[in-house]
Design a protein around this motif. Structure first.
Motif, PDB file in Angstrom:
ATOM      1  N   THR A   1      27.598 -20.143 -41.563  1.00  0.00           N
ATOM      2  CA  THR A   1      27.609 -18.796 -40.982  1.00  0.00           C
ATOM      3  C   THR A   1      27.956 -17.696 -41.985  1.00  0.00           C
ATOM      4  O   THR A   1      27.653 -16.535 -41.724  1.00  0.00           O
ATOM      5  N   THR A   2      28.572 -18.049 -43.099  1.00  0.00           N
ATOM      6  CA  THR A   2      28.858 -17.032 -44.107  1.00  0.00           C
ATOM      7  C   THR A   2      27.728 -16.867 -45.106  1.00  0.00           C
ATOM      8  O   THR A   2      27.600 -15.811 -45.721  1.00  0.00           O
ATOM      9  N   GLY A   3      26.933 -17.920 -45.300  1.00  0.00           N
ATOM     10  CA  GLY A   3      25.901 -17.875 -46.328  1.00  0.00           C
ATOM     11  C   GLY A   3      26.457 -18.102 -47.723  1.00  0.00           C
ATOM     12  O   GLY A   3      25.738 -17.977 -48.711  1.00  0.00           O
TER      13      GLY A   3
ATOM     14  N   LEU B   1      37.808 -15.594 -43.409  1.00  0.00           N
ATOM     15  CA  LEU B   1      38.760 -15.170 -42.380  1.00  0.00           C
ATOM     16  C   LEU B   1      38.036 -14.723 -41.115  1.00  0.00           C
ATOM     17  O   LEU B   1      38.457 -15.052 -40.000  1.00  0.00           O
ATOM     18  N   ARG B   2      36.939 -13.983 -41.266  1.00  0.00           N
ATOM     19  CA  ARG B   2      36.147 -13.575 -40.103  1.00  0.00           C
ATOM     20  C   ARG B   2      35.741 -14.791 -39.278  1.00  0.00           C
ATOM     21  O   ARG B   2      35.895 -14.808 -38.049  1.00  0.00           O
ATOM     22  N   GLU B   3      35.258 -15.824 -39.936  1.00  0.00           N
ATOM     23  CA  GLU B   3      34.824 -17.025 -39.223  1.00  0.00           C
ATOM     24  C   GLU B   3      35.985 -17.718 -38.531  1.00  0.00           C
ATOM     25  O   GLU B   3      35.856 -18.178 -37.398  1.00  0.00           O
ATOM     26  N   LEU B   4      37.127 -17.770 -39.187  1.00  0.00           N
ATOM     27  CA  LEU B   4      38.300 -18.382 -38.564  1.00  0.00           C
ATOM     28  C   LEU B   4      38.751 -17.582 -37.344  1.00  0.00           C
ATOM     29  O   LEU B   4      39.124 -18.167 -36.321  1.00  0.00           O
ATOM     30  N   PHE B   5      38.687 -16.262 -37.424  1.00  0.00           N
ATOM     31  CA  PHE B   5      39.039 -15.434 -36.264  1.00  0.00           C
ATOM     32  C   PHE B   5      38.052 -15.644 -35.123  1.00  0.00           C
ATOM     33  O   PHE B   5      38.415 -15.507 -33.955  1.00  0.00           O
ATOM     34  N   PHE B   6      36.795 -15.971 -35.425  1.00  0.00           N
ATOM     35  CA  PHE B   6      35.803 -16.253 -34.387  1.00  0.00           C
ATOM     36  C   PHE B   6      35.875 -17.689 -33.891  1.00  0.00           C
ATOM     37  O   PHE B   6      35.072 -18.106 -33.071  1.00  0.00           O
ATOM     38  N   GLY B   7      36.829 -18.468 -34.403  1.00  0.00           N
ATOM     39  CA  GLY B   7      37.021 -19.832 -33.910  1.00  0.00           C
ATOM     40  C   GLY B   7      36.208 -20.887 -34.635  1.00  0.00           C
ATOM     41  O   GLY B   7      36.189 -22.039 -34.220  1.00  0.00           O
ATOM     42  N   ARG B   8      35.554 -20.528 -35.707  1.00  0.00           N
ATOM     43  CA  ARG B   8      34.817 -21.515 -36.491  1.00  0.00           C
ATOM     44  C   ARG B   8      35.796 -22.102 -37.489  1.00  0.00           C
ATOM     45  O   ARG B   8      36.197 -21.443 -38.429  1.00  0.00           O
ATOM     46  N   ARG B   9      36.147 -23.362 -37.283  1.00  0.00           N
ATOM     47  CA  ARG B   9      37.223 -23.968 -38.061  1.00  0.00           C
ATOM     48  C   ARG B   9      36.750 -25.024 -39.049  1.00  0.00           C
ATOM     49  O   ARG B   9      37.514 -25.427 -39.906  1.00  0.00           O
ATOM     50  N   ARG B  10      35.532 -25.492 -38.876  1.00  0.00           N
ATOM     51  CA  ARG B  10      35.060 -26.599 -39.705  1.00  0.00           C
ATOM     52  C   ARG B  10      34.273 -26.090 -40.913  1.00  0.00           C
ATOM     53  O   ARG B  10      33.540 -25.114 -40.840  1.00  0.00           O
TER      54      ARG B  10
ATOM     55  N   ARG C   1      20.879 -17.304 -40.246  1.00  0.00           N
ATOM     56  CA  ARG C   1      21.781 -17.801 -41.290  1.00  0.00           C
ATOM     57  C   ARG C   1      22.221 -19.232 -41.014  1.00  0.00           C
ATOM     58  O   ARG C   1      22.348 -20.031 -41.928  1.00  0.00           O
ATOM     59  N   SER C   2      22.459 -19.564 -39.745  1.00  0.00           N
ATOM     60  CA  SER C   2      22.943 -20.908 -39.421  1.00  0.00           C
ATOM     61  C   SER C   2      21.800 -21.896 -39.214  1.00  0.00           C
ATOM     62  O   SER C   2      22.029 -23.043 -38.877  1.00  0.00           O
TER      63      SER C   2
END
Length: 164
Positions: free
Chosen positions: A46-48, A30-39, A161-162
């Motif tokens: 980015t989550t590891g 959810l954090r990544e989706l809120f930051f606009g990372r959708r793929r 991480r990325s």
């Protein structure tokens, strides 16, 4: 390991929320989706988290109506994930967790002397700290109204991480 109690049918709202949000992987996705990372690949990087875990949690979020899947390429088929209205309503929950962590989860100086993530209100440019009401203009802070600026320590962690 003891079997976890299923809380999906309880009348307790906190129990029902915990059934979905009590999973670390779900919160990070959810954090990544809120930051606009959708793929998918970006979420994994980015989550590891492992790809199988991300895939399973995305399926769960889809089935719960928190996200939607949208095709962005036909050959080979590729999809991205977008928050639904139900998912966007989780912004306040994640923002509250962030505020708690900024106040309590770090040792003094651990993040480089400031917050791990600094937020600025897009409408007026005020640094909001951990407030839920903008200290600059007095407006309630909602999804899409904040611009995040990671600390140097967080930026370095994200780059490592990325893979870049």
């Amino acid at each position: 390991m003891p079997k976890r109690t299923d809380l999906s049918n309880t009348f307790c709202p906190l129990g029902r929320s915990a059934e979905l949000l009590g999973d670390r992987a779900v919160l990070l996705i959810l954090r990544e989706l809120f930051f606009g990372r959708r793929r998918f690949e970006a979420i994994v990087a980015t989550t590891g988290l492992g790809p199988q875990l991300v895939s399973a949690r995305l399926k769960r979020l889809l089935s719960e109506g928190v996200i939607e899947r949208h095709a962005y390429r036909d050959r080979p088929p590729r999809h991205e994930y977008r928050l639904t209205a139900k998912g966007r309503d989780l912004f306040d929950v994640l923002y509250a967790l962030r505020g708690w962590a900024e106040r309590w989860a770090y040792a003094p100086g651990e993040t480089g002397g400031g917050p791990a993530m600094r937020y600025v209100h897009r409408a007026c440019g005020a640094d909001v700290g951990t407030a839920t009401i903008c200290p600059g203009c007095g407006e309630p802070l909602r999804y899409g109204e904040l611009k995040g600026e990671p600390s140097p320590a967080l930026r370095a962690e994200q780059a490592a991480r990325s893979g870049g």
